[in-house]
Design a protein around this motif. Structure first.
Motif, PDB file in Angstrom:
ATOM      1  N   UNK A 157       0.852  -1.192   0.000  1.00  0.00           N
ATOM      2  CA  UNK A 157       0.000   0.000   0.000  1.00  0.00           C
ATOM      3  C   UNK A 157       0.881   1.233   0.000  1.00  0.00           C
ATOM      4  N   UNK A 158       1.235   1.667  -1.185  1.00  0.00           N
ATOM      5  CA  UNK A 158       2.081   2.849  -1.284  1.00  0.00           C
ATOM      6  C   UNK A 158       1.275   4.126  -1.136  1.00  0.00           C
ATOM      7  N   UNK A 159       0.027   4.085  -1.560  1.00  0.00           N
ATOM      8  CA  UNK A 159      -0.819   5.270  -1.463  1.00  0.00           C
ATOM      9  C   UNK A 159      -1.851   5.072  -0.359  1.00  0.00           C
ATOM     10  N   UNK A 160      -1.942   6.083   0.481  1.00  0.00           N
ATOM     11  CA  UNK A 160      -2.880   6.051   1.594  1.00  0.00           C
ATOM     12  C   UNK A 160      -3.913   7.147   1.407  1.00  0.00           C
ATOM     13  N   UNK A 161      -4.970   7.029   2.159  1.00  0.00           N
ATOM     14  CA  UNK A 161      -5.981   8.082   2.234  1.00  0.00           C
ATOM     15  C   UNK A 161      -6.153   8.421   3.706  1.00  0.00           C
ATOM     16  N   UNK A 162      -6.218   9.712   3.985  1.00  0.00           N
ATOM     17  CA  UNK A 162      -6.554  10.190   5.324  1.00  0.00           C
ATOM     18  C   UNK A 162      -7.853  10.964   5.171  1.00  0.00           C
ATOM     19  N   UNK A 193      -9.751  11.012  12.843  1.00  0.00           N
ATOM     20  CA  UNK A 193      -9.325  10.808  11.464  1.00  0.00           C
ATOM     21  C   UNK A 193      -9.143   9.320  11.207  1.00  0.00           C
ATOM     22  N   UNK A 194      -9.238   8.934   9.954  1.00  0.00           N
ATOM     23  CA  UNK A 194      -9.008   7.551   9.557  1.00  0.00           C
ATOM     24  C   UNK A 194      -7.878   7.530   8.533  1.00  0.00           C
ATOM     25  N   UNK A 195      -6.935   6.611   8.741  1.00  0.00           N
ATOM     26  CA  UNK A 195      -5.828   6.415   7.823  1.00  0.00           C
ATOM     27  C   UNK A 195      -5.961   5.001   7.282  1.00  0.00           C
ATOM     28  N   UNK A 209      -0.273  16.075  20.506  1.00  0.00           N
ATOM     29  CA  UNK A 209      -0.268  14.674  20.901  1.00  0.00           C
ATOM     30  C   UNK A 209      -1.445  13.919  20.294  1.00  0.00           C
ATOM     31  N   UNK A 210      -1.140  12.725  19.772  1.00  0.00           N
ATOM     32  CA  UNK A 210      -2.157  11.907  19.127  1.00  0.00           C
ATOM     33  C   UNK A 210      -2.111  10.485  19.664  1.00  0.00           C
ATOM     34  N   UNK A 211      -3.209   9.792  19.473  1.00  0.00           N
ATOM     35  CA  UNK A 211      -3.294   8.373  19.786  1.00  0.00           C
ATOM     36  C   UNK A 211      -3.737   7.648  18.521  1.00  0.00           C
ATOM     37  N   UNK A 212      -2.972   6.627  18.148  1.00  0.00           N
ATOM     38  CA  UNK A 212      -3.305   5.760  17.019  1.00  0.00           C
ATOM     39  C   UNK A 212      -4.032   4.544  17.576  1.00  0.00           C
ATOM     40  N   UNK A 213      -5.192   4.238  17.032  1.00  0.00           N
ATOM     41  CA  UNK A 213      -5.917   3.034  17.408  1.00  0.00           C
ATOM     42  C   UNK A 213      -6.022   2.140  16.183  1.00  0.00           C
ATOM     43  N   UNK A 214      -5.440   0.944  16.264  1.00  0.00           N
ATOM     44  CA  UNK A 214      -5.567  -0.011  15.177  1.00  0.00           C
ATOM     45  C   UNK A 214      -6.967  -0.575  15.173  1.00  0.00           C
ATOM     46  N   UNK A 215      -7.655  -0.418  14.065  1.00  0.00           N
ATOM     47  CA  UNK A 215      -9.052  -0.836  13.972  1.00  0.00           C
ATOM     48  C   UNK A 215      -9.278  -1.656  12.697  1.00  0.00           C
ATOM     49  N   UNK A 216      -8.778  -2.891  12.724  1.00  0.00           N
ATOM     50  CA  UNK A 216      -8.995  -3.838  11.640  1.00  0.00           C
ATOM     51  C   UNK A 216      -8.232  -3.428  10.385  1.00  0.00           C
ATOM     52  N   UNK A 217      -8.891  -2.851   9.394  1.00  0.00           N
ATOM     53  CA  UNK A 217      -8.207  -2.509   8.140  1.00  0.00           C
ATOM     54  C   UNK A 217      -7.905  -1.016   8.007  1.00  0.00           C
ATOM     55  N   UNK A 218      -8.045  -0.295   9.119  1.00  0.00           N
ATOM     56  CA  UNK A 218      -7.725   1.129   9.110  1.00  0.00           C
ATOM     57  C   UNK A 218      -7.216   1.542  10.475  1.00  0.00           C
ATOM     58  N   UNK A 219      -6.679   2.744  10.535  1.00  0.00           N
ATOM     59  CA  UNK A 219      -6.173   3.297  11.786  1.00  0.00           C
ATOM     60  C   UNK A 219      -7.018   4.517  12.116  1.00  0.00           C
TER      61      UNK A 219
END
Length: 160
Positions: free
Chosen positions: A37-42, A50-52, A113-123
């Motif tokens: 996955x070279x290209x991402x969407x935010x 936000x979703x990454x 400051x941010x928090x990343x939450x791994x949520x299956x197929x997105x962050x």
């Protein structure tokens, strides 16, 4: 689209710099790389984060959101937030960072400051302060409300 058999899970911390760049934690970055996955969407989520995600994952989400009826109010807000605020073709720089636009950062009340939450197929990317406040509110509401119930689909075995 890759199958993303390795799912995003866990909670990690980070910071956004003055130029709106954030280092994606290596654990999450490796999943994108393994799936080529070279290209991402935010994009923004109507609930204030936000979703990454990989572009292919976003395109599936976009198709689903586009199919929502145009009944006004909530439907239009979901569409304009998820589709209208999307930044596509986001790529990692040599330091593993991605650039996030000012409108998205403001939508999520992200300053530093941010928090990343791994949520299956997105962050999910939350402002640390906003997420901490939300979690505190949910815990408080749960403890004070004797009528609090588990979400739909959960049974009593999950009650602590």
């Amino acid at each position: 689209m890759r199958d993303f058999s390795q799912r995003f899970r866990g909670t990690l911390s980070g910071k956004v710099d003055a130029k709106g760049r954030v280092v994606i934690p290596s654990r999450f970055r490796e999943i994108f790389e393994r799936n080529e996955s070279e290209q991402l969407v935010v994009t923004a989520n109507p609930y204030g984060y936000l979703m990454i995600m990989a572009k292919a994952v976003y395109e599936k989400l976009e198709s689903s959101v586009s199919g929502m009826p145009d009944s006004g109010g909530h439907s239009e807000y979901f569409k304009q937030t998820i589709i209208g605020m999307a930044e596509d073709d986001v790529e990692f720089d040599s330091a593993g960072r991605i650039k996030i636009g000012k409108a998205l950062l403001e939508h999520a009340s992200i300053i530093s400051e941010v928090t990343f939450l791994g949520m299956d197929n997105k962050i999910r990317l939350w402002s640390k302060q906003v997420l901490d406040n939300l979690n505190s509110k949910y815990r408080h509401d749960m403890l004070k409300d004797d009528k609090w119930q588990m979400p739909d689909g959960w049974d009593e075995t999950f009650r602590i």
